[in-house]
Design an enzyme around this catalytic site. Structure first.
Site, PDB file in Angstrom:
ATOM      1  CG  ASP A  19      -1.547  -0.285  -4.598  1.00  0.00           C
ATOM      2  OD1 ASP A  19      -1.655  -1.176  -3.734  1.00  0.00           O
ATOM      3  OD2 ASP A  19      -1.202  -0.509  -5.768  1.00  0.00           O
ATOM      4  CE  LYS A  22      -8.644  -1.303  -1.796  1.00  0.00           C
ATOM      5  NZ  LYS A  22      -7.660  -0.715  -2.716  1.00  0.00           N
ATOM      6  CE  LYS A  24      -5.121   7.142   5.133  1.00  0.00           C
ATOM      7  NZ  LYS A  24      -4.399   8.391   4.833  1.00  0.00           N
ATOM      8  N   GLY A  48      -2.846  -5.970  -1.389  1.00  0.00           N
ATOM      9  CA  GLY A  48      -1.831  -5.689  -0.371  1.00  0.00           C
ATOM     10  C   GLY A  48      -2.287  -4.497   0.439  1.00  0.00           C
ATOM     11  CG  HIS A  49      -5.540  -4.140   2.287  1.00  0.00           C
ATOM     12  ND1 HIS A  49      -6.772  -4.585   2.662  1.00  0.00           N
ATOM     13  CD2 HIS A  49      -5.630  -3.841   0.973  1.00  0.00           C
ATOM     14  CE1 HIS A  49      -7.576  -4.545   1.611  1.00  0.00           C
ATOM     15  NE2 HIS A  49      -6.914  -4.112   0.569  1.00  0.00           N
ATOM     16  CB  THR A 253       4.486  -7.425  -6.992  1.00  0.00           C
ATOM     17  OG1 THR A 253       4.174  -6.025  -7.034  1.00  0.00           O
ATOM     18  CG2 THR A 253       3.246  -8.228  -7.318  1.00  0.00           C
ATOM     19  NE  ARG A 255       4.157  -5.827 -10.136  1.00  0.00           N
ATOM     20  CZ  ARG A 255       3.101  -6.259 -10.815  1.00  0.00           C
ATOM     21  NH1 ARG A 255       3.237  -6.711 -12.054  1.00  0.00           N
ATOM     22  NH2 ARG A 255       1.898  -6.232 -10.277  1.00  0.00           N
TER      23      ARG A 255
END
Ligand code: IMP
Ligand code: MG
Length: 341
Positions: A19, A22, A24, A48-49, A253, A255
């Site tokens: 997070d 990367k 971007k 997750g990008h 997730t 979260r």
């Protein structure tokens, strides 16, 4: 015989706990038009990008950002791939007008089964805070030599990569340095090599690597369990405010991420061991908005007056500790990285 040659390879990797924007950085680099392939070398849909293309937000988990700019996008031999997750993402991208014929999977990648996912949910999700995408069980079977490769699963037949690479290659990392199977806080790690040398598993020699773009945020975040990120961090009002302003919720997730001040001691190690040549420090706008400017260095908390002072301090520390580092860029925009080339 016509010879296909790779000219050079650039790699973007995360230098923290994932997070780090990367997505971007790779999307912005891919937009330059100089790359003929964009490749993933590790992980699966645990990643997750978040990518903004012409102001519109897209979220991907498995498929490299080349697809947003019409560039062949390869899921490499070191990756693990779940059929359902793959189909979902293809559908999502196609619906949004992107050419999914560009997406190819290495025959050597491993298949994440429903059993892997069920086991992850049951054994590791609660105890380790994994993303419950079957990652650890799948890599365990791979290294235990009982796994299933993509080439052995008929479903992937029409998506097989012919192992060809030519021209300029961009490799897109997943997760980050401190989630690496070797360097992370074991067992609170992911099950793959997140360091840029792992990218060589795509099939090129390390001598071809030109730039290594290291991504980090102006503060640290951690999604999932980790004794180095105790739950009490959530009770610190300044850190909680940074998390809110920065929108620190997991892409995979949902979260809430734990937030801490940037650990520059750890960043120095990550820059040096990864071989980062160009560092991109994102989300400085969050600090501007919150009006707090702090980081950890030499084990102590350093407080600055403003962003300029913080940048100067960090630049100075990194310049004297990171000999391979050529360029430090600060970014306050989710789509554009001024100064990145
Ligand atoms: P796994 O990769 O799902 O096995 O999860 C192992 C650890 O890595 C957990 O703490 C996850 O929260 C973390 N993790 C895995 N992928 C990502 C990511 O893309 N961003 C942030 N954390 C991640
Ligand atoms: Mg992410």
């Amino acid at each position: 015989m016509h010879k296909h040659t790779i000219e050079s390879v650039d790699i973007c990797c995360g230098l923290a706990w994932g997070d780090e924007a990367k997505g971007k950085v790779t999307a912005y680099l891919a937009k330059s038009g100089k790359y003929s392939y964009v490749c993933r070398w590790a992980g699966g849909n645990n990643a997750g990008h978040t990518v903004y293309i012409d102001g519109k937000k897209y979220k991907t988990h498995l498929i490299p950002s080349g697809v947003f700019y019409g560039i062949p996008s390869i899921i490499g031999p070191g990756c693990v791939i779940n059929k359902e997750g793959f189909i979902d993402e293809l559908t999502y991208l196609e619906k949004n007008g992107f050419d999914i014929k560009l997406i190819k999977v290495s025959p050597l990648a491993h298949v994440v089964s429903q059993e892997h996912i069920a086991e992850d949910k049951q054994k590791y999700f609660g105890s380790q805070g994994t993303t419950a995408r079957g990652i650890a069980p799948c890599y365990r079977d791979k290294f235990g030599r009982t796994g299933t490769r993509v080439e052995d699963d008929k479903f992937f037949e029409s998506y097989l990569w012919d192992n060809k690479l030519e021209g300029n290659i961009l490799c897109e990392g997943a997760q980050g340095f401190w989630l690496d199977i070797d360097y992370g806080n074991y067992p609170y790690v992911t099950s793959s090599t997140t360091l840029p040398y792992g990218a060589c598993s795509l099939g090129f020699a390390p001598q071809l690597i030109n730039k290594i773009y290291g991504a980090v945020k102006i503060y640290d975040t951690r999604s999932g369990k980790d004794p180095d990120f105790p739950e009490e961090l959530m009770n610190d009002p300044e850190l909680a405010q940074i998390g809110e302003v920065g929108g620190e919720y997991g892409v995979t997730t949902g979260r809430k991420r734990k937030v801490n001040w940037l650990n520059v001691d750890k960043l120095i190690q990550a820059v040096n061991i990864s071989g980062t040549t160009d560092l991109i420090v994102s989300k400085t706008d969050v600090f501007e908005q919150v009006g707090k400017f702090k980081f950890y260095y030499n084990g102590g908390l350093v407080t600055c007056e403003n962003m300029d002072e913080m940048k100067k301090n960090i630049d100075c520390i990194l310049e004297s500790n990171c000999l391979l580092l050529n360029n430090i860029i600060y970014s306050d925009n989710p789509e554009v990285v001024v100064g990145l080339e």
